[in-house]
Design a protein around this motif. Structure first.
Motif, PDB file in Angstrom:
ATOM      1  N   VAL A 101      44.137  41.428  29.161  1.00 57.94           N
ATOM      2  CA  VAL A 101      42.769  41.004  28.855  1.00 57.94           C
ATOM      3  C   VAL A 101      41.894  42.228  28.653  1.00 57.94           C
ATOM      4  CG1 VAL A 101      42.903  38.801  30.083  1.00 57.94           C
ATOM      5  CG2 VAL A 101      42.211  40.859  31.312  1.00 57.94           C
ATOM      6  N   GLU A 102      40.782  42.023  27.984  1.00 59.62           N
ATOM      7  CA  GLU A 102      39.785  43.068  27.803  1.00 59.62           C
ATOM      8  C   GLU A 102      39.082  43.324  29.134  1.00 59.62           C
ATOM      9  OE1 GLU A 102      37.407  45.634  25.156  1.00 59.62           O
ATOM     10  OE2 GLU A 102      39.426  44.795  25.200  1.00 59.62           O
ATOM     11  N   GLU A 103      38.637  44.546  29.341  1.00 60.26           N
ATOM     12  CA  GLU A 103      37.928  44.883  30.570  1.00 60.26           C
ATOM     13  C   GLU A 103      36.726  43.956  30.749  1.00 60.26           C
ATOM     14  OE1 GLU A 103      35.737  48.706  32.726  1.00 60.26           O
ATOM     15  OE2 GLU A 103      36.728  48.929  30.774  1.00 60.26           O
ATOM     16  N   GLY A 104      36.610  43.381  31.936  1.00 59.17           N
ATOM     17  CA  GLY A 104      35.511  42.468  32.223  1.00 59.17           C
ATOM     18  C   GLY A 104      35.851  41.016  31.991  1.00 59.17           C
ATOM     19  N   GLU A 105      36.966  40.728  31.302  1.00 58.73           N
ATOM     20  CA  GLU A 105      37.364  39.341  31.091  1.00 58.73           C
ATOM     21  C   GLU A 105      38.103  38.811  32.319  1.00 58.73           C
ATOM     22  OE1 GLU A 105      37.699  38.703  26.318  1.00 58.73           O
ATOM     23  OE2 GLU A 105      39.530  39.227  27.380  1.00 58.73           O
TER      24      GLU A 105
ATOM     25  N   PRO B 175      43.330  31.152  41.497  1.00 56.21           N
ATOM     26  CA  PRO B 175      41.987  30.969  42.076  1.00 56.21           C
ATOM     27  C   PRO B 175      41.050  30.264  41.097  1.00 56.21           C
ATOM     28  CG  PRO B 175      42.781  33.200  42.460  1.00 56.21           C
ATOM     29  CD  PRO B 175      43.753  32.562  41.504  1.00 56.21           C
ATOM     30  N   GLY B 176      40.221  29.380  41.633  1.00 52.25           N
ATOM     31  CA  GLY B 176      39.208  28.723  40.815  1.00 52.25           C
ATOM     32  C   GLY B 176      39.629  27.424  40.172  1.00 52.25           C
ATOM     33  N   VAL B 177      40.891  27.028  40.325  1.00 55.78           N
ATOM     34  CA  VAL B 177      41.351  25.765  39.737  1.00 55.78           C
ATOM     35  C   VAL B 177      40.829  24.605  40.583  1.00 55.78           C
ATOM     36  CG1 VAL B 177      43.380  24.352  39.221  1.00 55.78           C
ATOM     37  CG2 VAL B 177      43.379  26.790  38.675  1.00 55.78           C
ATOM     38  N   THR B 178      40.286  23.594  39.916  1.00 50.39           N
ATOM     39  CA  THR B 178      39.692  22.451  40.615  1.00 50.39           C
ATOM     40  C   THR B 178      40.200  21.139  40.030  1.00 50.39           C
ATOM     41  OG1 THR B 178      37.785  22.400  39.119  1.00 50.39           O
ATOM     42  CG2 THR B 178      37.576  23.745  41.113  1.00 50.39           C
ATOM     43  N   GLU B 179      39.801  20.042  40.666  1.00 54.61           N
ATOM     44  CA  GLU B 179      40.131  18.708  40.179  1.00 54.61           C
ATOM     45  C   GLU B 179      38.855  18.007  39.730  1.00 54.61           C
ATOM     46  OE1 GLU B 179      41.360  15.958  43.153  1.00 54.61           O
ATOM     47  OE2 GLU B 179      42.557  14.750  41.764  1.00 54.61           O
TER      48      GLU B 179
ATOM     49  N   LYS C  13      41.066  37.367  34.022  1.00 56.46           N
ATOM     50  CA  LYS C  13      42.507  37.239  33.836  1.00 56.46           C
ATOM     51  C   LYS C  13      43.026  35.909  34.364  1.00 56.46           C
ATOM     52  CE  LYS C  13      46.631  40.085  33.929  1.00 56.46           C
ATOM     53  NZ  LYS C  13      47.173  41.416  34.244  1.00 56.46           N
ATOM     54  N   ASP C  14      42.439  35.422  35.449  1.00 56.22           N
ATOM     55  CA  ASP C  14      42.843  34.121  35.972  1.00 56.22           C
ATOM     56  C   ASP C  14      42.648  33.029  34.918  1.00 56.22           C
ATOM     57  OD1 ASP C  14      43.369  35.286  38.474  1.00 56.22           O
ATOM     58  OD2 ASP C  14      41.306  34.991  39.131  1.00 56.22           O
ATOM     59  N   GLN C  15      41.526  33.103  34.190  1.00 55.34           N
ATOM     60  CA  GLN C  15      41.241  32.106  33.160  1.00 55.34           C
ATOM     61  C   GLN C  15      42.244  32.204  32.016  1.00 55.34           C
ATOM     62  OE1 GLN C  15      38.965  29.792  33.477  1.00 55.34           O
ATOM     63  NE2 GLN C  15      39.127  28.842  31.461  1.00 55.34           N
ATOM     64  N   GLU C  16      42.611  33.413  31.654  1.00 56.90           N
ATOM     65  CA  GLU C  16      43.567  33.595  30.561  1.00 56.90           C
ATOM     66  C   GLU C  16      44.938  33.045  30.945  1.00 56.90           C
ATOM     67  OE1 GLU C  16      44.766  34.719  26.722  1.00 56.90           O
ATOM     68  OE2 GLU C  16      42.789  34.493  27.637  1.00 56.90           O
TER      69      GLU C  16
ATOM     70  N   ARG D  75      46.005  48.334  26.641  1.00 60.52           N
ATOM     71  CA  ARG D  75      45.028  49.143  27.342  1.00 60.52           C
ATOM     72  C   ARG D  75      45.175  49.038  28.855  1.00 60.52           C
ATOM     73  NH1 ARG D  75      39.359  47.929  24.165  1.00 60.52           N
ATOM     74  NH2 ARG D  75      40.083  48.342  22.069  1.00 60.52           N
ATOM     75  N   GLY D  76      46.195  48.366  29.306  1.00 62.31           N
ATOM     76  CA  GLY D  76      46.333  48.160  30.740  1.00 62.31           C
ATOM     77  C   GLY D  76      45.858  46.781  31.108  1.00 62.31           C
ATOM     78  N   ASP D  77      45.937  46.465  32.376  1.00 60.41           N
ATOM     79  CA  ASP D  77      45.641  45.113  32.816  1.00 60.41           C
ATOM     80  C   ASP D  77      44.201  44.728  32.596  1.00 60.41           C
ATOM     81  OD1 ASP D  77      47.937  44.993  35.607  1.00 60.41           O
ATOM     82  OD2 ASP D  77      48.198  44.606  33.484  1.00 60.41           O
ATOM     83  N   GLY D  78      43.258  45.538  33.049  1.00 56.23           N
ATOM     84  CA  GLY D  78      41.856  45.179  32.905  1.00 56.23           C
ATOM     85  C   GLY D  78      41.553  43.866  33.583  1.00 56.23           C
ATOM     86  N   GLY D  79      40.339  43.386  33.405  1.00 53.37           N
ATOM     87  CA  GLY D  79      39.979  42.057  33.887  1.00 53.37           C
ATOM     88  C   GLY D  79      40.049  41.940  35.393  1.00 53.37           C
ATOM     89  N   THR D  80      40.060  40.717  35.842  1.00 52.67           N
ATOM     90  CA  THR D  80      40.078  40.435  37.268  1.00 52.67           C
ATOM     91  C   THR D  80      41.431  39.893  37.641  1.00 52.67           C
ATOM     92  OG1 THR D  80      39.185  38.261  36.802  1.00 52.67           O
ATOM     93  CG2 THR D  80      37.601  39.963  37.374  1.00 52.67           C
ATOM     94  N   ALA D  81      42.268  40.718  38.202  1.00 54.08           N
ATOM     95  CA  ALA D  81      43.620  40.298  38.551  1.00 54.08           C
ATOM     96  C   ALA D  81      43.607  39.495  39.836  1.00 54.08           C
ATOM     97  CB  ALA D  81      44.517  41.523  38.713  1.00 54.08           C
ATOM     98  N   ALA D  82      44.382  38.422  39.838  1.00 49.06           N
ATOM     99  CA  ALA D  82      44.515  37.617  41.046  1.00 49.06           C
ATOM    100  C   ALA D  82      45.696  38.110  41.850  1.00 49.06           C
ATOM    101  CB  ALA D  82      44.712  36.156  40.660  1.00 49.06           C
TER     102      ALA D  82
END
Length: 384
Positions: free
Chosen positions: A257-261, A296-300, A263-266, A109-116
């Protein structure tokens, strides 16, 4: 299927029985690491529940329209399991889980999600990627990985991983109940060409083949899966770019990813699967860790505990949709990989903050010559 009142207990039981008949008889989730296994199970069940609710809404609207037009008593729409498109989709997800594939619900369906910005390099303060602490720690982990001697894995051999862990066994969308700790062994085929026989899992006292489902009437060769992100082998991993920016760009391009998911997490999860249950060249491992620092969003996390009680430092990322945080745990002294766990990062209806959703500790990795063969000292490789 016999007609029963919409939304009744009998209807739900009939639908569950029909779904059980359609799905493979083996434990379709077992090949995935615990965190990813639980995630895809929840996604699949959410899709089923969403579609079920939509059918009931359609039936209600149709009945209302008929009453307004004087067409007589309401009629119920067909049961959702009778629709071939949904049945095929549900089975496809289940087969992908059984094969250990990374399931992108929105594939095609295309990229969708939040691309970094996958090509951006992290700065010293982590503004273009992970936090400063995570960037520094991942750089140290990458340096250790680069210095680690790893025995290459041949085309006809198997990667063996022994782990111990537990996952959520509570009711779907209900309170979290961590199951009993148990051991899991897995063998991954290293054949480069397309295969349907991916490997073997030994868990709960039984052996479960990891196979690609072949639909009726389909040539097995057409259903076979080649080496790739969804079926990694040592040789394929060795072919990946070792430049972190190029590697991350490739990962983002391959991830759907599904729209709204998120992508960074995936992408973070896919890298976690690879470093957690594979053996790869030192240069490739180092590149994956450096690439993670650019997400983005990776922490220790200063202190995290794996499934067997070992304390370590963790590289983590929060999934804000579900209020959970996935943590890759490393030995604080050697920086070797220990395991992974998912915990609730905030209070939710399912569990308070700090509750463990699933956890797994890698106890041994090795190269063996046959599926089901446990390693001897000669082929034992580093742990982590």
């Amino acid at each position: 299927m016999n007609a029963v009142p919409a939304g009744s207990e009998q209807e739900e039981r009939a639908e569950l029985d029909e779904l059980a008949r359609l799905l493979p008889s083996g434990p379709v989730e077992q090949v995935l690491p615990p965190g990813r296994r639980s995630h895809h199970k929840d996604v699949l069940m959410q899709l089923i529940d969403h579609d079920h609710a939509r059918d009931r809404d359609h039936a209600r609207d149709h009945a209302r329209d008929r009453e307004r037009s004087g067409a007589g008593s309401p009629v119920r729409s067909r049961p959702w399991l009778a629709r071939p498109a949904l049945v095929a989709g549900s089975v496809a997800v289940a087969v992908a889980l059984a094969a250990g594939l990374t399931v992108g619900i929105g594939a095609g369906r295309g990229d969708g999600g939040t691309a970094a910005r996958p090509g951006a390099s992290s700065t010293a303060d982590g503004t273009a990627g992970g936090s400063r602490g995570a960037v520094v720690t991942l750089d140290r982990i990458a340096a250790v990985a680069l210095r680690t001697d790893v025995e290459p894995v041949g085309d006809g051999q198997f990667v063996y991983v022994r782990s111990r862990g537990a996952g959520n066994e509570g009711v779907f969308d209900g309170p979290v109940e961590l199951g009993k700790m148990h051991e899991r062994q897995v063998w991954f085929s290293q054949r480069q060409g397309p295969v349907t026989d991916v490997g073997l899992i030994r868990e709960y006292g039984q052996d479960w083949p990891i196979e690609i489902g072949v639909p009726d009437g389909t040539d097995p060769e057409d259903a076979a899966v080649p080496a790739g992100f969804d079926r990694p082998t040592y040789a394929w991993l060795a072919s990946l770019p070792t430049d972190p920016d190029a590697l991350l760009k490739l990962l983002y391009a391959d991830t759907r990813v599904e729209e709204g998911e998120d992508k960074d997490q995936e992408v973070f999860g896919r890298i976690g699967d690879l470093v957690g249950e594979q053996i790869m060249p030192p240069e490739t491992a180092a590149a994956f860790y450096k690439a993670t620092a650019r997400i983005p969003g990776v922490t220790e996390v200063a202190d995290a505990v794996d499934a067997v009680g070992r304390h370590g430092i963790a590289i983590a990322r929060e999934d804000t949709r579900y209020g959970t945080r996935t943590e890759w745990i490393f030995d604080p002294g050697t920086l070797g990989y220990l395991g992974v766990r998912t915990v609730f990062s905030r209070d939710t209806e399912r569990a308070p903050a700090g509750t463990v959703y699933d956890t797994s500790a890698v106890l041994e990795r090795a190269v063996v010559d046959k599926s089901g063969q446990e390693p001897g000292a000669r082929r034992r490789v580093e742990r982590g």
